[in-house]
Design a protein around this motif. Structure first.
Motif, PDB file in Angstrom:
ATOM      1  N   PRO A  56      32.672  28.240  36.138  1.00 32.55           N
ATOM      2  CA  PRO A  56      31.686  27.915  36.626  1.00 32.55           C
ATOM      3  C   PRO A  56      31.877  28.404  38.472  1.00 32.55           C
ATOM      4  O   PRO A  56      31.835  28.431  39.191  1.00 32.55           O
ATOM      5  N   LEU A  57      33.275  27.593  38.668  1.00 29.15           N
ATOM      6  CA  LEU A  57      33.740  27.929  40.069  1.00 29.15           C
ATOM      7  C   LEU A  57      34.093  29.494  40.002  1.00 29.15           C
ATOM      8  O   LEU A  57      34.096  30.175  41.333  1.00 29.15           O
ATOM      9  N   LEU A  58      34.788  29.223  39.295  1.00 27.32           N
ATOM     10  CA  LEU A  58      35.054  31.325  39.217  1.00 27.32           C
ATOM     11  C   LEU A  58      33.684  31.965  39.514  1.00 27.32           C
ATOM     12  O   LEU A  58      33.673  32.963  40.241  1.00 27.32           O
ATOM     13  N   GLY A  59      32.344  31.793  38.759  1.00 26.43           N
ATOM     14  CA  GLY A  59      31.343  32.365  39.228  1.00 26.43           C
ATOM     15  C   GLY A  59      30.608  31.962  40.325  1.00 26.43           C
ATOM     16  O   GLY A  59      30.059  33.345  41.085  1.00 26.43           O
ATOM     17  N   ARG A  60      30.938  31.372  41.160  1.00 26.15           N
ATOM     18  CA  ARG A  60      30.965  30.342  42.335  1.00 26.15           C
ATOM     19  C   ARG A  60      32.120  31.969  43.894  1.00 26.15           C
ATOM     20  O   ARG A  60      31.398  32.096  44.703  1.00 26.15           O
ATOM     21  N   LEU A  61      33.257  31.652  43.002  1.00 26.93           N
ATOM     22  CA  LEU A  61      33.922  32.874  44.249  1.00 26.93           C
ATOM     23  C   LEU A  61      33.342  33.502  43.771  1.00 26.93           C
ATOM     24  O   LEU A  61      33.364  34.668  45.568  1.00 26.93           O
ATOM     25  N   GLU A  62      33.296  34.683  43.090  1.00 24.50           N
ATOM     26  CA  GLU A  62      31.756  35.284  42.306  1.00 24.50           C
ATOM     27  C   GLU A  62      30.908  35.546  43.496  1.00 24.50           C
ATOM     28  O   GLU A  62      30.887  36.855  44.472  1.00 24.50           O
ATOM     29  N   ARG A  63      30.790  35.213  42.756  1.00 25.44           N
ATOM     30  CA  ARG A  63      28.679  34.643  43.851  1.00 25.44           C
ATOM     31  C   ARG A  63      29.465  34.730  45.471  1.00 25.44           C
ATOM     32  O   ARG A  63      28.365  35.780  45.989  1.00 25.44           O
ATOM     33  N   ASP A  64      30.016  33.665  45.985  1.00 20.01           N
ATOM     34  CA  ASP A  64      30.297  34.623  47.341  1.00 20.01           C
ATOM     35  C   ASP A  64      31.244  35.408  48.083  1.00 20.01           C
ATOM     36  O   ASP A  64      31.395  35.409  49.120  1.00 20.01           O
ATOM     37  N   GLY A  65      31.378  36.223  46.934  1.00 15.91           N
ATOM     38  CA  GLY A  65      32.261  37.195  47.681  1.00 15.91           C
ATOM     39  C   GLY A  65      33.703  37.117  48.026  1.00 15.91           C
ATOM     40  O   GLY A  65      34.316  37.694  48.871  1.00 15.91           O
ATOM     41  N   LEU A  66      34.777  35.887  47.201  1.00 18.11           N
ATOM     42  CA  LEU A  66      35.543  35.191  48.160  1.00 18.11           C
ATOM     43  C   LEU A  66      36.407  36.258  46.464  1.00 18.11           C
ATOM     44  O   LEU A  66      37.824  35.743  46.784  1.00 18.11           O
ATOM     45  N   VAL A  67      36.251  36.397  45.622  1.00 17.26           N
ATOM     46  CA  VAL A  67      36.931  37.359  44.365  1.00 17.26           C
ATOM     47  C   VAL A  67      36.253  38.514  44.353  1.00 17.26           C
ATOM     48  O   VAL A  67      35.238  38.543  44.140  1.00 17.26           O
ATOM     49  N   LYS A  68      37.111  39.563  43.634  1.00 16.59           N
ATOM     50  CA  LYS A  68      36.492  40.923  43.150  1.00 16.59           C
ATOM     51  C   LYS A  68      37.039  40.159  41.820  1.00 16.59           C
ATOM     52  O   LYS A  68      38.019  40.411  41.293  1.00 16.59           O
ATOM     53  N   THR A  69      35.776  41.410  41.283  1.00 13.71           N
ATOM     54  CA  THR A  69      36.587  41.763  39.415  1.00 13.71           C
ATOM     55  C   THR A  69      36.102  42.544  38.956  1.00 13.71           C
ATOM     56  O   THR A  69      35.424  43.562  39.443  1.00 13.71           O
ATOM     57  N   TYR A  70      37.012  42.100  37.434  1.00 16.99           N
ATOM     58  CA  TYR A  70      36.770  44.773  37.326  1.00 16.99           C
ATOM     59  C   TYR A  70      37.462  43.940  35.782  1.00 16.99           C
ATOM     60  O   TYR A  70      38.054  42.764  35.188  1.00 16.99           O
ATOM     61  N   ARG A  71      36.504  44.615  34.842  1.00 19.24           N
ATOM     62  CA  ARG A  71      37.176  44.389  33.350  1.00 19.24           C
ATOM     63  C   ARG A  71      38.296  45.797  32.915  1.00 19.24           C
ATOM     64  O   ARG A  71      38.043  45.719  33.403  1.00 19.24           O
ATOM     65  N   ALA A  72      39.581  44.450  32.033  1.00 20.23           N
ATOM     66  CA  ALA A  72      40.534  46.142  31.440  1.00 20.23           C
ATOM     67  C   ALA A  72      41.173  45.134  30.163  1.00 20.23           C
ATOM     68  O   ALA A  72      40.749  43.722  30.005  1.00 20.23           O
ATOM     69  N   ALA A  73      41.669  46.094  29.446  1.00 20.96           N
ATOM     70  CA  ALA A  73      41.917  46.048  27.974  1.00 20.96           C
ATOM     71  C   ALA A  73      43.084  44.600  28.813  1.00 20.96           C
ATOM     72  O   ALA A  73      44.002  44.743  29.285  1.00 20.96           O
TER      73      ALA A  73
END
Lengths: 120, 194
Positions: A56-73
Motif C-alpha cells: 500500500p505504501l508503494l501504491g501511495r508513493l506511485e499515486r503521489d508521483g514520488l516513484v516511477k514504475t515500469y514492467r520488466a522481466a
C-alpha cells in the motif's frame, strides 16, 4: 505480554513515520520490485515483520508521483513491476532525511541523561 | 499463498477495481510471495500482519494506489453539497422568514378584499373606460359576495406574523454575530472588508 504489545505498538508508530523514506532510500541502490525492497531493508537491518505490508505504501508513493514504475522481466522469473525514485521522490527523500536527523538528535538529547535498565 | 491472492482478487472485483489493474497487482503479489516461499520466507515476513487479512490488505492497497472508482459522480457530489447547504439552519431560517412574510401578505390581502378596504388601481382601458371607479373595483375583486372568507385571511395573517416573529427571534443571534464580526473587521487594526 502487555509490555511486548506496547513495545511493538511504539515501534510500529515510529516506523510508520519513516517507512516511505526507507523505501525511497533503498531505491537509490537501483530499481527494485516489492519483495526485492523487503530484502534490501532486511539486509540493512530493518525487519518489517509485524508491520503493515509495503505494497500500500508503494501504491501511495506511485499515486503521489514520488516513484516511477515500469514492467520488466525479473531474473529468471515472470515480469515484475519495478519502482525507482522520481526527481520529486528524491527531493522528498532529501528533505525527509534532514527532518529525521534533526528529530533524532533532538530526541537523543532528551533521552541521553536518562539511565534506565530494561527489565525483562 | 494462492488462496491469499485469490481472496485479494475477489476483493478487488467487489470494489470494482479496473480488471487490468487488479490483474497487475495480483500478478506482482503472486510472484513476490512465490519467490519468498522459495527462499523459505513466510508470507507474514513479506506482508506483516496483513498476511492474515487479505480483504483489508487488498482494499488498502487499492485505496492507496488510487484505483478505487469514485464514490459518486461529480454532479451527485455537487447536488449533495447543495442539499447540505440548503439543510443548514441559516438557509432554513431565511426560507422560513420569506415564507412567513408571503403567508402574512396573502392573509392581509384576503382580509382587505373581504372588507373592501383593498383598492387597486385599474387602468381605464377598453370599452368600459368611461365607467365610474366603483365599476372597475367591483370588476377587479368580483364583488363582496365572491370574495374569500375573511376568517381564512385572518388565520393566514396570524400564521404569517407568528412565523415572522419566531424566525426573527431565531435569526437574531446569527445576525448579531455577523454584525459583530463585520464591526471587528472595520475596527482599527482589523482587516478592511474592501
Amino acid at each position: 505480554m502487555r509490555r511486548m504489545a506496547a513495545s511493538e505498538r511504539r515501534r510500529s508508530e515510529l516506523l510508520r513515520g519513516v517507512l516511505d523514506l526507507c523505501l525511497l532510500a533503498v531505491m537509490e541502490d537501483g530499481p527494485a520490485y516489492g519483495y526485492e525492497m523487503t530484502k534490501r531493508l532486511r539486509a540493512r537491518g530493518l525487519s518489517i515483520v509485524g508491520e503493515g505490508s509495503i505494497y500500500p505504501l508503494l501504491g501511495r508513493l506511485e499515486r503521489d508521483g514520488l516513484v516511477k514504475t515500469y514492467r520488466a522481466a525479473s531474473e529468471g522469473g515472470p515480469p515484475r513491476k519495478y519502482y525507482r525514485a522520481s526527481s520529486a521522490g528524491r527531493r522528498v527523500l532529501a528533505a525527509g532525511l534532514s527532518e529525521w536527523r534533526a528529530a533524532r538528535d533532538a530526541i537523543d538529547s532528551v533521552l541521553a541523561p536518562v539511565e534506565a535498565e530494561v527489565v525483562p | 499463498m494462492i488462496e491469499f491472492v485469490e481472496e485479494c482478487r475477489r476483493e478487488w472485483r467487489r470494489l470494482r477495481v479496473p480488471e487490468p489493474v487488479a490483474n497487475e497487482m495480483a500478478a506482482d503479489l503472486e510472484a513476490d510471495l512465490s519467490e519468498a516461499a522459495a527462499e523459505g520466507v513466510s508470507a507474514e515476513e513479506v506482508l506483516g500482519s496483513s498476511a492474515f487479512d487479505p480483504r483489508s490488505f487488498a482494499a488498502r492497497w487499492a485505496a492507496e494506489r488510487g484505483v478505487l472508482p469514485q464514490a459518486s459522480a461529480p454532479l451527485d457530489r455537487a447536488a449533495l453539497r447543495l442539499v447540505a447547504r440548503a439543510a443548514s439552519w441559516r438557509w432554513l431560517l431565511l426560507a422560513a422568514l420569506v415564507g412567513s412574510g408571503l403567508v402574512a401578505l396573502l392573509g392581509a390581502a384576503l382580509v382587505a378584499f373581504r372588507h373592501g378596504a383593498g383598492r387597486m388601481f385599474v387602468p381605464a382601458f377598453g370599452p368600459h373606460a368611461s365607467e365610474p371607479a366603483r365599476f372597475w373595483i367591483a370588476q377587479a375583486f368580483g364583488g363582496p359576495q365572491s370574495a374569500p372568507d375573511a376568517k381564512v385571511g385572518v388565520f393566514l395573517l396570524a400564521l404569517g406574523l407568528g412565523g415572522l416573529a419566531v424566525s426573527m427571534l431565531l435569526c437574531t443571534p446569527w445576525m448579531t454575530a455577523a454584525l459583530a464580526s463585520r464591526g471587528a473587521a472595520r475596527a482599527p487594526g482589523g482587516r478592511s472588508c474592501r
